[in-house]
Design a protein around this motif. Structure first.
Motif, PDB file in Angstrom:
ATOM      1  N   THR A 159     -35.125  55.792  16.381  1.00 32.06           N
ATOM      2  CA  THR A 159     -34.908  56.920  15.478  1.00 32.06           C
ATOM      3  C   THR A 159     -36.089  57.177  14.565  1.00 32.06           C
ATOM      4  OG1 THR A 159     -33.792  55.463  13.904  1.00 32.06           O
ATOM      5  CG2 THR A 159     -32.404  56.612  15.505  1.00 32.06           C
ATOM      6  N   CYS A 160     -37.026  56.229  14.498  1.00 26.86           N
ATOM      7  CA  CYS A 160     -38.275  56.415  13.758  1.00 26.86           C
ATOM      8  C   CYS A 160     -39.365  55.677  14.516  1.00 26.86           C
ATOM      9  CB  CYS A 160     -38.163  55.909  12.309  1.00 26.86           C
ATOM     10  SG  CYS A 160     -37.677  54.161  12.153  1.00 26.86           S
ATOM     11  N   THR A 161     -40.611  55.945  14.205  1.00 22.99           N
ATOM     12  CA  THR A 161     -41.729  55.311  14.906  1.00 22.99           C
ATOM     13  C   THR A 161     -41.996  53.939  14.300  1.00 22.99           C
ATOM     14  OG1 THR A 161     -42.716  57.470  15.350  1.00 22.99           O
ATOM     15  CG2 THR A 161     -44.139  55.542  15.569  1.00 22.99           C
ATOM     16  N   LEU A 162     -41.814  52.890  15.092  1.00 16.18           N
ATOM     17  CA  LEU A 162     -41.975  51.529  14.591  1.00 16.18           C
ATOM     18  C   LEU A 162     -43.374  51.339  14.006  1.00 16.18           C
ATOM     19  CD1 LEU A 162     -40.144  49.624  17.454  1.00 16.18           C
ATOM     20  CD2 LEU A 162     -39.362  49.872  15.081  1.00 16.18           C
ATOM     21  N   THR A 163     -43.425  50.784  12.802  1.00 19.64           N
ATOM     22  CA  THR A 163     -44.666  50.690  12.041  1.00 19.64           C
ATOM     23  C   THR A 163     -45.724  49.836  12.731  1.00 19.64           C
ATOM     24  OG1 THR A 163     -43.446  51.015   9.982  1.00 19.64           O
ATOM     25  CG2 THR A 163     -45.632  50.032   9.801  1.00 19.64           C
ATOM     26  N   ASP A 164     -45.307  48.775  13.413  1.00 19.44           N
ATOM     27  CA  ASP A 164     -46.294  47.858  13.986  1.00 19.44           C
ATOM     28  C   ASP A 164     -46.761  48.271  15.382  1.00 19.44           C
ATOM     29  OD1 ASP A 164     -43.884  47.412  15.155  1.00 19.44           O
ATOM     30  OD2 ASP A 164     -43.823  45.246  14.803  1.00 19.44           O
ATOM     31  N   ASN A 165     -46.369  49.466  15.846  1.00 18.87           N
ATOM     32  CA  ASN A 165     -46.840  50.012  17.122  1.00 18.87           C
ATOM     33  C   ASN A 165     -46.745  48.968  18.241  1.00 18.87           C
ATOM     34  OD1 ASN A 165     -47.930  51.958  18.836  1.00 18.87           O
ATOM     35  ND2 ASN A 165     -50.031  51.261  18.469  1.00 18.87           N
ATOM     36  N   PRO A 166     -45.533  48.536  18.568  1.00 20.47           N
ATOM     37  CA  PRO A 166     -45.380  47.399  19.478  1.00 20.47           C
ATOM     38  C   PRO A 166     -45.592  47.752  20.948  1.00 20.47           C
ATOM     39  CG  PRO A 166     -43.240  48.317  18.954  1.00 20.47           C
ATOM     40  CD  PRO A 166     -44.235  49.070  18.125  1.00 20.47           C
ATOM     41  N   THR A 167     -45.748  46.710  21.762  1.00 21.38           N
ATOM     42  CA  THR A 167     -45.690  46.841  23.219  1.00 21.38           C
ATOM     43  C   THR A 167     -44.236  46.703  23.638  1.00 21.38           C
ATOM     44  OG1 THR A 167     -47.891  45.896  23.510  1.00 21.38           O
ATOM     45  CG2 THR A 167     -46.415  45.807  25.410  1.00 21.38           C
ATOM     46  N   TYR A 168     -43.807  47.546  24.557  1.00 13.53           N
ATOM     47  CA  TYR A 168     -42.417  47.509  24.999  1.00 13.53           C
ATOM     48  C   TYR A 168     -42.284  46.645  26.252  1.00 13.53           C
ATOM     49  CZ  TYR A 168     -41.407  51.166  21.636  1.00 13.53           C
ATOM     50  OH  TYR A 168     -41.246  51.870  20.473  1.00 13.53           O
TER      51      TYR A 168
END
Length: 213
Positions: A159-168
């Motif tokens: 619902t929001c862009t994860l702050t730590d820009n993770p790998t999925y």
């Protein structure tokens, strides 16, 4: 001409020193809170750190420091440590040079709020909190399916862009199949299988599985 230039340089130097002195003096009388970041998107079930630094006039002693989201009445601010919604999930850490860090564990979507820091001096009459605070958004993971039968795409949605820009990380029938971006193209999956996703570093927090039967 030389004397005039020298006079201007001298006047300029005096002005710089004067302004610096004023800034130092004013700094001794400032109450302030500065937040390291003002917006964070974190994963449901994970932990998050919110931090700030604060200043106060010389001659005062700070006796109370805490974070809050709720004000029940005028001047009635509730420390998160005393808030039953956060019981057992909150820790405070005082850092060097008037830094303060709030840690919230086992995040819930209901933790989405604006968090502010507050401090009080020894007289109990000077109370201050910084604006605007830190806006925390907590999101779960959900697999969404788009496209037609031959060109489907799976997206690990938040619902929001994860702050730590993770790998999925993608799972088929519960087994890891790929580390990738938040989308998985049709050539990577087949019918009659179920798929879920997580983010690297928090593989224990899977999305609900979606079946492409």
């Amino acid at each position: 001409m030389g004397d005039a230039t020298m006079a201007l340089r001298t006047a300029g130097s005096v002005l710089v020193v004067f302004l610096w002195s004023v800034a130092v003096v004013l700094g001794q009388y400032i109450w302030s809170v500065t937040y390291t970041t003002q917006s964070i998107c974190a994963l449901k079930g994970s932990a998050v750190e919110l931090s700030c630094s604060y200043t106060y006039p010389s001659g005062y002693t700070i006796t109370t420091t805490f974070w809050f989201t709720k004000i029940y009445a005028e001047e009635n601010y509730v420390s998160l440590k005393d808030d039953p919604d956060y019981k057992g999930r909150v820790t405070y850490r005082e850092d060097e040079e008037n830094g303060h860090t709030l840690t919230i564990t086992d995040l819930r979507e209901s933790d989405s709020a604006t968090y502010k820091f507050r401090f009080t001096d020894q007289t109990g009459t000077w109370r201050y909190f910084g604006r605007p605070g830190v806006s925390l958004s907590v999101t779960g993971l959900q697999v969404k399916v788009t496209g037609g039968h031959q060109d489907k795409t799976l997206t690990c949605s938040t619902t929001c862009t994860l702050t730590d820009n993770p790998t999925y990380i993608w799972y088929k029938n519960g087994h890891k199949v790929k580390e990738d971006t938040s989308s998985l193209d049709s050539d990577s999956f087949s019918d009659a299988d179920s798929y879920s996703c997580a983010v690297k570093g928090r593989e224990d927090l899977h999305s609900p599985a979606v079946c492409e039967c």
